[in-house]
Write a protein that holds these residues in place. Sequence first.
Motif, mmCIF file in Angstrom:
data_model
loop_
_atom_site.group_PDB
_atom_site.id
_atom_site.type_symbol
_atom_site.label_atom_id
_atom_site.label_comp_id
_atom_site.label_asym_id
_atom_site.label_seq_id
_atom_site.Cartn_x
_atom_site.Cartn_y
_atom_site.Cartn_z
ATOM 1 N N THR A 113 -15.547 8.940 7.865
ATOM 2 C CA THR A 113 -14.801 7.918 7.141
ATOM 3 C C THR A 113 -13.406 8.442 6.820
ATOM 4 O O THR A 113 -13.239 9.618 6.481
ATOM 5 N N ALA A 135 -12.541 7.741 -0.068
ATOM 6 C CA ALA A 135 -12.425 6.859 1.082
ATOM 7 C C ALA A 135 -11.296 5.859 0.851
ATOM 8 O O ALA A 135 -11.201 5.266 -0.233
ATOM 9 N N ASP A 140 -10.771 2.900 1.904
ATOM 10 C CA ASP A 140 -11.139 1.495 1.725
ATOM 11 C C ASP A 140 -11.892 1.231 0.431
ATOM 12 O O ASP A 140 -12.126 0.065 0.074
ATOM 13 N N ARG A 157 -3.923 3.776 11.285
ATOM 14 C CA ARG A 157 -4.759 2.938 12.129
ATOM 15 C C ARG A 157 -3.961 2.312 13.269
ATOM 16 O O ARG A 157 -4.434 2.223 14.403
ATOM 17 N N GLY A 205 -12.428 2.388 10.421
ATOM 18 C CA GLY A 205 -13.276 1.931 9.334
ATOM 19 C C GLY A 205 -14.457 1.099 9.784
ATOM 20 O O GLY A 205 -15.059 0.380 8.978
#
Length: 217
Positions: A31, A118, A120, A141, A172
């Motif tokens: 992750t 993480a 997110d 990303r 993700g």
Amino acid sequence: MWRDETGRSLADYPHPSVAVDVALLTVVDGTLHVALHRREGHATGELALPGTFVRIDERLADAALRALRDHLEVTGRSPEQLRVFDDPHRDDRGRVLAIAHVDLVDRGVLPTGTETAAVDTCPTLAFDHGAMVAAAAEHVRARHRGSPDPAGLLGAEFTLAELQGLHEAVAGGPLPKDTFRRHVLGDLEPTGGLRTGVVGKPARLFRRAGEPGQPPV
């Protein structure tokens, strides 16, 4: 000393302070994570990105390196400028412009015990550092959507499964196997070697096409 037509110098005008903050991203347990620290002084105990005010005789890049060294004990990096965060109310101490920086590193770069989260599901961070983390994650990303392992986290050679695992960690979520491989194969070269010592059939090894110092295959 320079003065304008009204007789005022630069020091006579209100001006903001300038800070740098660094989103140092890494992959932990499949992750995408960001490295954090607990603040001292103002906002003591709050989680934050490593950051600092820029000294009058200091370049932004040097301030970013100093922030990494002082708060995370990380050296030898070259963080990339991300964007300026300039909300007039972003810092309750006064008017502060923050130039966010981003870097993606191998987990082994971070000292043992470094706190990460993480990206997110990041907890509440000091100032607008949560927005910085989101912007840094999207930047990384986007780079991975454009080329295979652009930060070189996998080293000189890797299998397609290892490459896909990295890209899924950054993205993700899972990526369709066939679509992913069609997308990246044009940017890879087979090394002629195999990954052995793993369960199942040995897998072919690849490298990024055009890597410096690599002979053509």
